[in-house]
Structure formats: structure tokens, C-alpha cells
Motif scaffolding. Structure first.
Motif, PDB file in Angstrom:
ATOM      1  N   ILE A   8      91.269  18.325 -24.648  1.00 19.57           N
ATOM      2  CA  ILE A   8      92.665  18.383 -24.218  1.00 19.57           C
ATOM      3  C   ILE A   8      92.832  19.464 -23.160  1.00 19.57           C
ATOM      4  O   ILE A   8      93.486  19.253 -22.130  1.00 19.57           O
ATOM      5  CB  ILE A   8      93.573  18.651 -25.436  1.00 19.57           C
ATOM      6  N   LEU A   9      92.212  20.616 -23.391  1.00 21.31           N
ATOM      7  CA  LEU A   9      92.296  21.716 -22.440  1.00 21.31           C
ATOM      8  C   LEU A   9      91.676  21.341 -21.101  1.00 21.31           C
ATOM      9  O   LEU A   9      92.177  21.743 -20.050  1.00 21.31           O
ATOM     10  CB  LEU A   9      91.621  22.964 -23.026  1.00 21.31           C
ATOM     11  N   THR A  10      90.623  20.536 -21.130  1.00 19.71           N
ATOM     12  CA  THR A  10      89.993  20.068 -19.890  1.00 19.71           C
ATOM     13  C   THR A  10      90.992  19.263 -19.050  1.00 19.71           C
ATOM     14  O   THR A  10      91.046  19.406 -17.835  1.00 19.71           O
ATOM     15  CB  THR A  10      88.743  19.224 -20.208  1.00 19.71           C
ATOM     16  N   LYS A  11      91.805  18.448 -19.703  1.00 19.83           N
ATOM     17  CA  LYS A  11      92.824  17.670 -18.980  1.00 19.83           C
ATOM     18  C   LYS A  11      93.880  18.590 -18.370  1.00 19.83           C
ATOM     19  O   LYS A  11      94.351  18.354 -17.257  1.00 19.83           O
ATOM     20  CB  LYS A  11      93.489  16.649 -19.909  1.00 19.83           C
ATOM     21  N   LEU A  12      94.247  19.648 -19.081  1.00 17.37           N
ATOM     22  CA  LEU A  12      95.229  20.593 -18.554  1.00 17.37           C
ATOM     23  C   LEU A  12      94.644  21.392 -17.387  1.00 17.37           C
ATOM     24  O   LEU A  12      95.356  21.725 -16.435  1.00 17.37           O
ATOM     25  CB  LEU A  12      95.721  21.528 -19.666  1.00 17.37           C
ATOM     26  N   VAL A  13      93.343  21.673 -17.454  1.00 13.76           N
ATOM     27  CA  VAL A  13      92.664  22.345 -16.336  1.00 13.76           C
ATOM     28  C   VAL A  13      92.671  21.427 -15.119  1.00 13.76           C
ATOM     29  O   VAL A  13      93.009  21.847 -14.008  1.00 13.76           O
ATOM     30  CB  VAL A  13      91.215  22.752 -16.716  1.00 13.76           C
ATOM     31  N   LYS A  14      92.295  20.169 -15.314  1.00 13.43           N
ATOM     32  CA  LYS A  14      92.268  19.201 -14.210  1.00 13.43           C
ATOM     33  C   LYS A  14      93.645  19.014 -13.588  1.00 13.43           C
ATOM     34  O   LYS A  14      93.757  18.763 -12.393  1.00 13.43           O
ATOM     35  CB  LYS A  14      91.720  17.854 -14.682  1.00 13.43           C
ATOM     36  N   ALA A  15      94.689  19.151 -14.396  1.00 16.29           N
ATOM     37  CA  ALA A  15      96.058  19.010 -13.891  1.00 16.29           C
ATOM     38  C   ALA A  15      96.524  20.281 -13.180  1.00 16.29           C
ATOM     39  O   ALA A  15      97.616  20.311 -12.610  1.00 16.29           O
ATOM     40  CB  ALA A  15      97.007  18.662 -15.033  1.00 16.29           C
ATOM     41  N   GLY A  16      95.715  21.332 -13.228  1.00 17.89           N
ATOM     42  CA  GLY A  16      96.043  22.566 -12.521  1.00 17.89           C
ATOM     43  C   GLY A  16      97.027  23.467 -13.247  1.00 17.89           C
ATOM     44  O   GLY A  16      97.604  24.365 -12.643  1.00 17.89           O
ATOM     45  N   MET A  17      97.204  23.269 -14.539  1.00 20.15           N
ATOM     46  CA  MET A  17      98.162  24.093 -15.302  1.00 20.15           C
ATOM     47  C   MET A  17      97.522  25.333 -15.902  1.00 20.15           C
ATOM     48  O   MET A  17      98.177  26.356 -16.043  1.00 20.15           O
ATOM     49  CB  MET A  17      98.775  23.264 -16.427  1.00 20.15           C
ATOM     50  N   ILE A  18      96.262  25.204 -16.295  1.00 18.07           N
ATOM     51  CA  ILE A  18      95.542  26.334 -16.862  1.00 18.07           C
ATOM     52  C   ILE A  18      94.192  26.436 -16.177  1.00 18.07           C
ATOM     53  O   ILE A  18      93.766  25.520 -15.474  1.00 18.07           O
ATOM     54  CB  ILE A  18      95.361  26.206 -18.399  1.00 18.07           C
ATOM     55  N   GLU A  19      93.541  27.564 -16.398  1.00 19.26           N
ATOM     56  CA  GLU A  19      92.187  27.728 -15.896  1.00 19.26           C
ATOM     57  C   GLU A  19      91.327  28.306 -17.000  1.00 19.26           C
ATOM     58  O   GLU A  19      91.835  28.949 -17.918  1.00 19.26           O
ATOM     59  CB  GLU A  19      92.167  28.616 -14.657  1.00 19.26           C
ATOM     60  N   SER A  20      90.040  28.045 -16.898  1.00 18.90           N
ATOM     61  CA  SER A  20      89.128  28.570 -17.904  1.00 18.90           C
ATOM     62  C   SER A  20      88.278  29.660 -17.287  1.00 18.90           C
ATOM     63  O   SER A  20      87.940  29.610 -16.107  1.00 18.90           O
ATOM     64  CB  SER A  20      88.248  27.456 -18.471  1.00 18.90           C
ATOM     65  N   ALA A  21      87.969  30.645 -18.105  1.00 20.44           N
ATOM     66  CA  ALA A  21      87.095  31.732 -17.692  1.00 20.44           C
ATOM     67  C   ALA A  21      86.010  31.860 -18.745  1.00 20.44           C
ATOM     68  O   ALA A  21      86.300  31.858 -19.939  1.00 20.44           O
ATOM     69  CB  ALA A  21      87.890  33.027 -17.573  1.00 20.44           C
ATOM     70  N   SER A  22      84.764  31.951 -18.301  1.00 20.21           N
ATOM     71  CA  SER A  22      83.677  32.086 -19.258  1.00 20.21           C
ATOM     72  C   SER A  22      83.330  33.554 -19.440  1.00 20.21           C
ATOM     73  O   SER A  22      83.806  34.411 -18.714  1.00 20.21           O
ATOM     74  CB  SER A  22      82.460  31.282 -18.795  1.00 20.21           C
ATOM     75  N   GLY A  23      82.520  33.817 -20.431  1.00 17.62           N
ATOM     76  CA  GLY A  23      82.096  35.184 -20.692  1.00 17.62           C
ATOM     77  C   GLY A  23      82.737  35.758 -21.934  1.00 17.62           C
ATOM     78  O   GLY A  23      83.489  35.089 -22.637  1.00 17.62           O
ATOM     79  N   ALA A  24      82.433  37.028 -22.184  1.00 23.84           N
ATOM     80  CA  ALA A  24      82.912  37.701 -23.397  1.00 23.84           C
ATOM     81  C   ALA A  24      84.430  37.724 -23.492  1.00 23.84           C
ATOM     82  O   ALA A  24      84.993  37.593 -24.566  1.00 23.84           O
ATOM     83  CB  ALA A  24      82.361  39.118 -23.450  1.00 23.84           C
ATOM     84  N   ASN A  25      85.094  37.908 -22.385  1.00 27.40           N
ATOM     85  CA  ASN A  25      86.559  37.934 -22.378  1.00 27.40           C
ATOM     86  C   ASN A  25      87.133  36.627 -21.848  1.00 27.40           C
ATOM     87  O   ASN A  25      88.239  36.598 -21.326  1.00 27.40           O
ATOM     88  CB  ASN A  25      87.071  39.108 -21.540  1.00 27.40           C
ATOM     89  N   GLY A  26      86.372  35.563 -21.981  1.00 30.64           N
ATOM     90  CA  GLY A  26      86.775  34.269 -21.449  1.00 30.64           C
ATOM     91  C   GLY A  26      87.796  33.564 -22.318  1.00 30.64           C
ATOM     92  O   GLY A  26      88.236  34.065 -23.339  1.00 30.64           O
ATOM     93  N   GLY A  27      88.150  32.397 -21.867  1.00 29.42           N
ATOM     94  CA  GLY A  27      89.129  31.579 -22.567  1.00 29.42           C
ATOM     95  C   GLY A  27      89.968  30.826 -21.568  1.00 29.42           C
ATOM     96  O   GLY A  27      89.544  30.575 -20.439  1.00 29.42           O
ATOM     97  N   TYR A  28      91.168  30.492 -21.980  1.00 34.06           N
ATOM     98  CA  TYR A  28      92.084  29.730 -21.138  1.00 34.06           C
ATOM     99  C   TYR A  28      93.339  30.554 -20.882  1.00 34.06           C
ATOM    100  O   TYR A  28      93.842  31.225 -21.770  1.00 34.06           O
ATOM    101  CB  TYR A  28      92.454  28.414 -21.814  1.00 34.06           C
ATOM    102  N   LYS A  29      93.812  30.476 -19.651  1.00 32.24           N
ATOM    103  CA  LYS A  29      95.070  31.138 -19.312  1.00 32.24           C
ATOM    104  C   LYS A  29      95.841  30.265 -18.344  1.00 32.24           C
ATOM    105  O   LYS A  29      95.296  29.363 -17.703  1.00 32.24           O
ATOM    106  CB  LYS A  29      94.839  32.530 -18.737  1.00 32.24           C
ATOM    107  N   LEU A  30      97.114  30.542 -18.226  1.00 31.60           N
ATOM    108  CA  LEU A  30      97.984  29.765 -17.350  1.00 31.60           C
ATOM    109  C   LEU A  30      97.604  29.988 -15.900  1.00 31.60           C
ATOM    110  O   LEU A  30      97.183  31.070 -15.519  1.00 31.60           O
ATOM    111  CB  LEU A  30      99.439  30.168 -17.597  1.00 31.60           C
ATOM    112  N   LYS A  31      97.791  28.966 -15.096  1.00 32.63           N
ATOM    113  CA  LYS A  31      97.357  29.045 -13.712  1.00 32.63           C
ATOM    114  C   LYS A  31      98.508  28.965 -12.726  1.00 32.63           C
ATOM    115  O   LYS A  31      98.982  29.960 -12.224  1.00 32.63           O
ATOM    116  CB  LYS A  31      96.352  27.928 -13.425  1.00 32.63           C
TER     117      LYS A  31
END
Length: 134
Positions: A45-68
Motif C-alpha cells: 500500500i505504501l508503495t502505491k502512495l510513494v508512486k502517487a508522490g504523497m510519501i517518500e521512503s528512506a532506507s537505513g537506521a533512521n529510515g521509513g516513510y514520511k510525507l512528501k
């Protein structure tokens, strides 16, 4: 008319992100636990929101999803379209096309519903949330 569970999870995820941490990444595990859903399922589901440009993902220790993008302006309809697509809810099966009177009524109702959902932002809803629920 019924939306998928994915839309339910997407709307709740977006509300949580807006209400709690618009600029700070939140891990998929935390988002999934909050809704009692599988992280694997929520990731799709989050992948679809990323593709729609609403959120972005960040990898790594402090990674996750945030609003874009202009997250203050994201409407319910934006989120629904990201998950469900933009196809009409009703399609006349008798090949009447636009001349079908039933199709005209159904499309008119759908347009009114979409207008309402377009005018309701997730940010406005987040502002109404009691702080202990955020």
C-alpha cells in the motif's frame, strides 16, 4: 459501494503521518502495528502512495516513510485514487454508453461524492484529532 481494505489502511496511515510526524520518517513496522496489519501487506500500500508522490521512503537506521508533496493539500480523493485507481464505480453493461439514463444518474452521484472527497483534506482531519490518539 465499498472501498477495499487497502484504502482503509492508506487513509489511516496518511492520517497518522500527518498527525504525528509530517517531517520525520516512520518505519513500516510501527505503521503496521498501529493498524494491526501485516508489514508486508502495508508495504504494498505504501508503495502505491510513494508512486502517487504523497510519501517518500528512506532506507537505513533512521529510515521509513514520511510525507512528501504539499501534504497539507492531500485530499481523501487523492489517496483513494492512488489505491483504487480512477475508474468509474459503475459501468453500464448493456453497451448504452453515455446515452444510458442509469449510467447518467450513477455518474452524477459519483461526481458529487468525489467532489466531497476532493474537498476534505487529511490535514484538516488531523487537526480535529485529540492529541492522545495521534
Amino acid at each position: 459501494m465499498k472501498y477495499s481494505k487497502a484504502t482503509n489502511y492508506a487513509l489511516h496511515t496518511m492520517l497518522f503521518l500527518v498527525a504525528t510526524s509530517p517531517d520525520k520518517p516512520v518505519g513500516v513496522q510501527q505503521l503496521a502495528e498501529r493498524q494491526q496489519v501485516s508489514p508486508t501487506y502495508l508495504s504494498k500500500i505504501l508503495t502505491k502512495l510513494v508512486k502517487a508522490g504523497m510519501i517518500e521512503s528512506a532506507s537505513g537506521a533512521n529510515g521509513g516513510y514520511k510525507l512528501k508533496r504539499n501534504w497539507e493539500q492531500i485530499s481523501f480523493l487523492d489517496i483513494i485514487h492512488a489505491i483504487e485507481g480512477t475508474a468509474s464505480l459503475f459501468d453500464c453493461s448493456l453497451n448504452h454508453n453515455a446515452a444510458c439514463l442509469i449510467q447518467q444518474v450513477m455518474v452524477s452521484a459519483e461526481e458529487k461524492m468525489e467532489e466531497h472527497l476532493r474537498n476534505q483534506t487529511i490535514f484538516e482531519l488531523a487537526q480535529k484529532m485529540p492529541k492522545h490518539l495521534a
